[in-house]
Scaffold this active site. Structure first.
Site, PDB file in Angstrom:
ATOM      1  N   ASN A 113      32.016  43.121  49.240  1.00  0.00           N
ATOM      2  CA  ASN A 113      31.126  42.148  49.871  1.00  0.00           C
ATOM      3  C   ASN A 113      30.573  41.127  48.872  1.00  0.00           C
ATOM      4  O   ASN A 113      30.128  40.041  49.263  1.00  0.00           O
ATOM      5  CB  ASN A 113      29.974  42.855  50.590  1.00  0.00           C
ATOM      6  CG  ASN A 113      29.114  43.679  49.667  1.00  0.00           C
ATOM      7  OD1 ASN A 113      29.603  44.572  48.969  1.00  0.00           O
ATOM      8  ND2 ASN A 113      27.812  43.410  49.655  1.00  0.00           N
ATOM      9  N   HIS A 114      30.621  41.425  47.566  1.00  0.00           N
ATOM     10  CA  HIS A 114      30.159  40.464  46.564  1.00  0.00           C
ATOM     11  C   HIS A 114      31.251  39.498  46.134  1.00  0.00           C
ATOM     12  O   HIS A 114      30.962  38.562  45.373  1.00  0.00           O
ATOM     13  CB  HIS A 114      29.594  41.194  45.348  1.00  0.00           C
ATOM     14  CG  HIS A 114      28.216  41.728  45.577  1.00  0.00           C
ATOM     15  ND1 HIS A 114      27.076  41.094  45.136  1.00  0.00           N
ATOM     16  CD2 HIS A 114      27.789  42.834  46.242  1.00  0.00           C
ATOM     17  CE1 HIS A 114      26.006  41.794  45.503  1.00  0.00           C
ATOM     18  NE2 HIS A 114      26.418  42.851  46.168  1.00  0.00           N
ATOM     19  N   HIS A 242      30.590  50.703  47.474  1.00  0.00           N
ATOM     20  CA  HIS A 242      29.552  49.946  48.181  1.00  0.00           C
ATOM     21  C   HIS A 242      28.144  50.511  48.064  1.00  0.00           C
ATOM     22  O   HIS A 242      27.182  49.802  48.309  1.00  0.00           O
ATOM     23  CB  HIS A 242      29.960  49.836  49.659  1.00  0.00           C
ATOM     24  CG  HIS A 242      29.215  48.826  50.458  1.00  0.00           C
ATOM     25  ND1 HIS A 242      28.903  47.570  49.984  1.00  0.00           N
ATOM     26  CD2 HIS A 242      28.712  48.872  51.731  1.00  0.00           C
ATOM     27  CE1 HIS A 242      28.269  46.896  50.924  1.00  0.00           C
ATOM     28  NE2 HIS A 242      28.136  47.663  51.976  1.00  0.00           N
TER      29      HIS A 242
END
Length: 474
Positions: A113-114, A242
């Site tokens: 997600n980064h 995550h």
């Protein structure tokens, strides 16, 4: 590169031409790979590495332990290479170099997600690029954006590796079909791809529900979902990252004996106040299901590399941006509901009311942070643009100070121990004050400052403690 980044006195980074070339060349290779990679069984080992978040020492420790990538010794890096840590550029350069060296066949990079320009603007990597490549930052960050969109979303190891594994960064959602998943566009927050990147397991509740802890982005999924997903793919292990886990790698077993793993590869991560182990997994060819090898390790110093983090707890302005990104989808829905022109725009006051309500940050003067004139409306589709620009300016100024303190720490840590004793500290403060104008000198006597910053009372000041010097700059 590994030798270069750990050379004594290292306080610079790779030339912008080479870093940009590594990003663009690896992007060309990654663009040829499918969204979900089905691996063959030629390698002896597959090492699965979780979040790295710009921690060069932890990446170097993995290579020191496992050896460098080769056709028989392959690696899967499961997303979140950058943000928060000080060495996102160096971590990314090494990963891209191995991707290029092996032509995408020995090192496999998954999207986290980064790996999104919007998220990395909020969490630090953009500021790191601007600091290290001030004259080339826009071009390099644009190349980073293309790199992110080229990344595969996950992979599947065949059953010959300890029963096989499904590997993604976050998890799955109700609408996730691994066979039809696509590479994710930037900032796509309510899609099956977002579920892959943002989801977390909920061990107490079965099925799916919205992931409130991440601003309704992604899903919570139960162990029953793990069972059904793995059964459909005919493998035994669900591997994701995550989330920080205290011992670096943990395992939960479903009712049918299948396994859900969370692997996190950063030591001393701020969320655990600097006391967590890191871990990685090794799947072995022709190994039985119980023989997945788990390697855990504590923080290790490498000469020329100082470990440290710049986090939302350290930078006040970052927390505002983080809150907005975490609540982006619900803010967007709130703005549409408040609009009187069919969801196109809201007034400045309506903007502020929605921001206060949806983020829960009622003490923030949102209207002041919004970088528009009073009489102008806020265009909903661009609702972060003015705010992000205004707050990011503050973040970048703070980042510059933190980086200068980082470089000072490296220069006065003469024994490269990663900590400062009293003598080193006092000399460092004196050297800093000698080079600051009178109105910017550090206030307070050296030894008393040392005791103030030595939070754990061990007689040494590490980088995180040293960074608090910023508060004493008059």
């Amino acid at each position: 590169l590994a030798s270069y980044f750990t050379s004594p006195g290292y306080n610079h980074t790779l030339h912008p031409y080479y870093f940009h070339n590594l990003l663009s060349t690896s992007t060309e290779i990654l663009n040829k790979l499918p969204p979900l990679i089905r691996h063959g069984d030629a390698a002896k080992h597959f090492h699965i590495v979780g979040d790295l978040h710009g921690s060069l020492p932890d990446l170097l420790h993995v290579f020191q332990t496992c050896g460098f990538p080769s056709p028989t010794n392959k690696f899967i890096f499961n997303g979140d290479f950058v943000d928060r840590g000080p060495h996102g550029v160096e971590v990314l350069a090494l990963l891209c170099a191995f991707c290029v060296k092996g032509n995408g066949e020995t090192v496999f990079l998954h999207r986290g997600n980064h790996e999104d320009t919007s998220v990395s603007t909020a969490y630090g990597f953009k500021s790191e690029v601007q600091h290290k490549y001030s004259g080339h930052a826009d071009r390099i960050f644009e190349a980073f954006g293309s790199f992110c969109q080229s990344l595969p979303m996950g992979g599947i190891l065949p059953r010959t590796y300890n029963g096989g594994a499904f590997i993604v960064h976050g998890g799955v959602g109700e609408n996730t079909d691994p066979e039809s998943i696509q590479k994710s566009p930037p900032c796509a927050l309510k899609t099956p791809e977002a579920d892959i990147l943002w989801s977390d397991p909920d061990l107490d509740v079965g099925g799916f529900r919205l992931n409130e802890s991440r601003g309704d982005t992604g899903s919570y999924f139960g162990l029953d979902v793990v069972d059904s997903t793995l059964s459909a793919l005919n493998v035994e292990h669900f591997v994701r990252s995550h989330e920080v886990v205290y011992n670096g790698c943990n395992c939960n077993v479903t009712v049918t004996g299948k396994k859900l793993w969370t692997v996190f590869s950063v030591t001393d991560y701020p969320n655990y106040e600097g006391c967590n182990e890191a871990g990685f997994m090794t799947f072995q060819k022709d190994g039985c299901e119980e023989d997945v090898r788990i390697t855990r390790f504590e923080s290790e110093e490498f000469e020329g590399v100082v470990k440290g983090f710049v986090t939302s707890d350290d930078i006040v302005s970052t927390s505002l941006i983080e809150e907005v990104f975490l609540h982006k989808s619900v803010i967007h829905d709130g703005l549409v509901a408040a609009s009187t022109d069919g969801g196109k725009s809201v007034t400045r006051e309506e903007w502020g009311a929605v921001m206060r309500h949806k983020t829960g940050m009622k003490g923030v003067d949102w209207e002041e942070l919004l970088n528009i004139e009073e009489e102008e409306a806020v265009i909903i589709d661009d609702f972060l643009e003015g705010f992000e620009e205004r707050v990011t300016d503050k973040l970048e100024k703070r980042w510059e100070v933190m980086k200068l303190l980082h470089l000072l720490f490296v220069s006065i840590d003469v024994d490269k121990s990663g900590t400062l004793d009293r003598d080193e500290f006092v000399k460092g403060v004196e050297a800093l004050n000698n080079n600051l104008p009178n109105d910017r000198k550090i206030s307070g006597e050296g030894l008393s400052l040392f005791d103030t910053l030595d939070l754990d009372g061990d007689g040494k000041v590490d980088l995180h403690e040293f960074a608090a010097l910023e508060k004493f700059l008059s």
